[in-house]
Design a protein around this motif. Structure first.
Motif, PDB file in Angstrom:
ATOM      1  N   PRO A  12       0.910  -1.437  -0.020  1.00 35.92           N
ATOM      2  CA  PRO A  12      -0.174  -0.052  -0.041  1.00 35.92           C
ATOM      3  C   PRO A  12       0.611   1.332  -0.068  1.00 35.92           C
ATOM      4  N   ASP A  13       2.060   1.312   0.690  1.00 38.07           N
ATOM      5  CA  ASP A  13       2.943   2.493   0.723  1.00 38.07           C
ATOM      6  C   ASP A  13       3.231   2.922  -0.539  1.00 38.07           C
ATOM      7  N   LEU A  14       3.988   1.745  -1.167  1.00 40.70           N
ATOM      8  CA  LEU A  14       4.456   1.834  -2.631  1.00 40.70           C
ATOM      9  C   LEU A  14       3.469   2.338  -3.534  1.00 40.70           C
ATOM     10  N   SER A  15       2.328   1.750  -3.470  1.00 37.92           N
ATOM     11  CA  SER A  15       1.009   2.023  -4.385  1.00 37.92           C
ATOM     12  C   SER A  15       0.691   3.587  -4.244  1.00 37.92           C
ATOM     13  N   ARG A  16       0.962   4.041  -3.007  1.00 36.69           N
ATOM     14  CA  ARG A  16       0.690   5.474  -2.557  1.00 36.69           C
ATOM     15  C   ARG A  16       1.799   6.312  -3.121  1.00 36.69           C
ATOM     16  N   ARG A  17       2.899   5.798  -3.168  1.00 35.66           N
ATOM     17  CA  ARG A  17       4.241   6.719  -3.694  1.00 35.66           C
ATOM     18  C   ARG A  17       4.216   6.765  -5.162  1.00 35.66           C
ATOM     19  N   LEU A  18       3.942   5.612  -5.738  1.00 34.69           N
ATOM     20  CA  LEU A  18       3.575   5.668  -7.206  1.00 34.69           C
ATOM     21  C   LEU A  18       2.466   6.403  -7.859  1.00 34.69           C
ATOM     22  N   HIS A  19       1.451   6.493  -7.199  1.00 33.91           N
ATOM     23  CA  HIS A  19       0.512   7.436  -7.368  1.00 33.91           C
ATOM     24  C   HIS A  19       0.913   8.872  -7.233  1.00 33.91           C
ATOM     25  N   HIS A  20       1.255   9.209  -6.019  1.00 33.79           N
ATOM     26  CA  HIS A  20       1.887  10.686  -5.867  1.00 33.79           C
ATOM     27  C   HIS A  20       3.067  10.966  -7.003  1.00 33.79           C
ATOM     28  N   ALA A  21       4.043  10.260  -7.316  1.00 25.78           N
ATOM     29  CA  ALA A  21       4.996  10.571  -8.190  1.00 25.78           C
ATOM     30  C   ALA A  21       4.375  10.865  -9.566  1.00 25.78           C
ATOM     31  N   LEU A  22       3.192  10.090  -9.966  1.00 30.86           N
ATOM     32  CA  LEU A  22       2.773  10.313 -11.189  1.00 30.86           C
ATOM     33  C   LEU A  22       1.768  11.527 -11.276  1.00 30.86           C
ATOM     34  N   THR A  23       1.097  12.019 -10.334  1.00 35.68           N
ATOM     35  CA  THR A  23       0.120  12.933 -10.391  1.00 35.68           C
ATOM     36  C   THR A  23       0.436  14.265  -9.635  1.00 35.68           C
ATOM     37  N   CYS A  24       1.556  14.297  -8.688  1.00 44.30           N
ATOM     38  CA  CYS A  24       1.452  15.549  -7.869  1.00 44.30           C
ATOM     39  C   CYS A  24       2.170  16.795  -9.034  1.00 44.30           C
ATOM     40  N   GLY A  25       1.961  17.974  -8.327  1.00 40.06           N
ATOM     41  CA  GLY A  25       2.495  19.010  -8.999  1.00 40.06           C
ATOM     42  C   GLY A  25       4.139  19.339  -8.836  1.00 40.06           C
ATOM     43  N   LYS A  26       4.372  20.555  -9.524  1.00 37.57           N
ATOM     44  CA  LYS A  26       5.947  20.658  -9.693  1.00 37.57           C
ATOM     45  C   LYS A  26       6.681  20.736  -8.323  1.00 37.57           C
ATOM     46  N   GLU A  27       6.238  21.290  -7.321  1.00 34.46           N
ATOM     47  CA  GLU A  27       7.219  21.497  -6.115  1.00 34.46           C
ATOM     48  C   GLU A  27       7.336  19.810  -5.405  1.00 34.46           C
ATOM     49  N   GLU A  28       6.132  19.386  -5.461  1.00 39.34           N
ATOM     50  CA  GLU A  28       5.942  18.069  -4.764  1.00 39.34           C
ATOM     51  C   GLU A  28       6.782  16.851  -5.547  1.00 39.34           C
TER      52      GLU A  28
END
Length: 264
Positions: A12-28
């Motif tokens: 679940p943690d990896l899944s969250r990080r993958l989704h975040h890396a794919l969809t987050c904004g410029k600064e994040e």
């Protein structure tokens, strides 16, 4: 069913990080590019917010896998982008098949930096040195002087062969210079007296036995240097010089005078 089973077992943690890396904004996204997972970094490369600054930050990492670096090299954003090309070549993990063809696109001192990197592979260093040497004929004098202070041994050897005293002097002070390059310079009949004199007065090289012998044999060695050398030369070397047939009459006379002074 099989696909759903795999998803259910995904961390679940990896899944969250993958989704975040794919969809987050410029600064994040900068923060996402610090992740230790190559899968997360690969996802970040597909983020629509990804720009040159993100890629430069990522290429600054030294723990990227060869596969990820190949993926980065294939991005449209990298093609024709000089800063990203340099960063890609400078990364020690970039495979030679990618790095070597990019070397001709680098500026001279960007190539020099590659030769200085501790993590540079022997193949990359050799290719960078060859690229530098190929550019020497069209390199301005001031740049060659600066290069002489930083260059590696093969580049120094090429600079010394040019024989320009203004470049020879900084070469002589470079700790990477090999005696073989100095010997070759002072042995050549094409070397001008100014360059020979630079070697003769240099503290590091002037007292090397092989260099001193070569200085004595070269007819372009300034007379003042020649006189100084024969006063400290060994008897056998002086006799060999006279017998060699390479000296002018004036220089033979100087040696004979030195021999008489020694009682021979």
């Amino acid at each position: 069913m099989e696909s759903n089973a795999k998803s259910s077992h995904l961390d679940p943690d990896l899944s969250r990080r993958l989704h975040h890396a794919l969809t987050c904004g410029k600064e994040e996204l900068f923060e996402a590019l610090l992740d230790t997972s190559m899968d997360v970094l690969r996802a970040a490369l597909r983020n629509p917010a990804l720009d040159d600054n993100h890629l430069l930050a990522l290429l600054g990492r030294r723990d990227l896998t060869e596969e990820l670096l190949k993926t980065i090299a294939g991005l449209d954003a990298v093609a024709g982008n000089h800063r990203l090309t340099v960063a890609l070549v400078h990364n020690p993990g970039t495979p030679a098949t990618i790095a070597l063809p990019l070397l001709p696109h680098l500026y001279l001192f960007e190539l020099v930096t590659i030769t200085e990197f501790p993590g540079t592979t022997p193949d990359q260093r050799l290719a960078a040195e060859r690229a530098i040497i190929q550019r020497l004929p069209t390199t301005p004098l001031g740049t060659r002087i600066t290069l002489a202070r930083r260059a590696t041994a093969p580049v120094l050897d090429a600079l010394m062969k040019e024989g320009d005293a203004r470049v020879v002097e900084p070469c002589l002070a470079n700790p990477r210079l090999k005696e073989a390059s100095v010997f070759q310079l002072v042995s050549s009949s094409r070397t001008l007296s100014e360059s020979i004199a630079a070697v003769a007065r240099h503290q590091r090289w002037a007292n090397r036995p092989n260099v001193k012998k070569a200085l004595l044999r070269n007819t372009n060695t300034p007379c003042s240097v020649f006189k100084s050398l024969i006063s400290g030369a060994q008897l056998m070397d002086l006799r060999n010089l006279i017998a060699s047939g390479r000296l002018t009459g004036d220089r033979k006379s100087l040696i004979q005078e030195e021999l008489r002074h020694r009682g021979f």
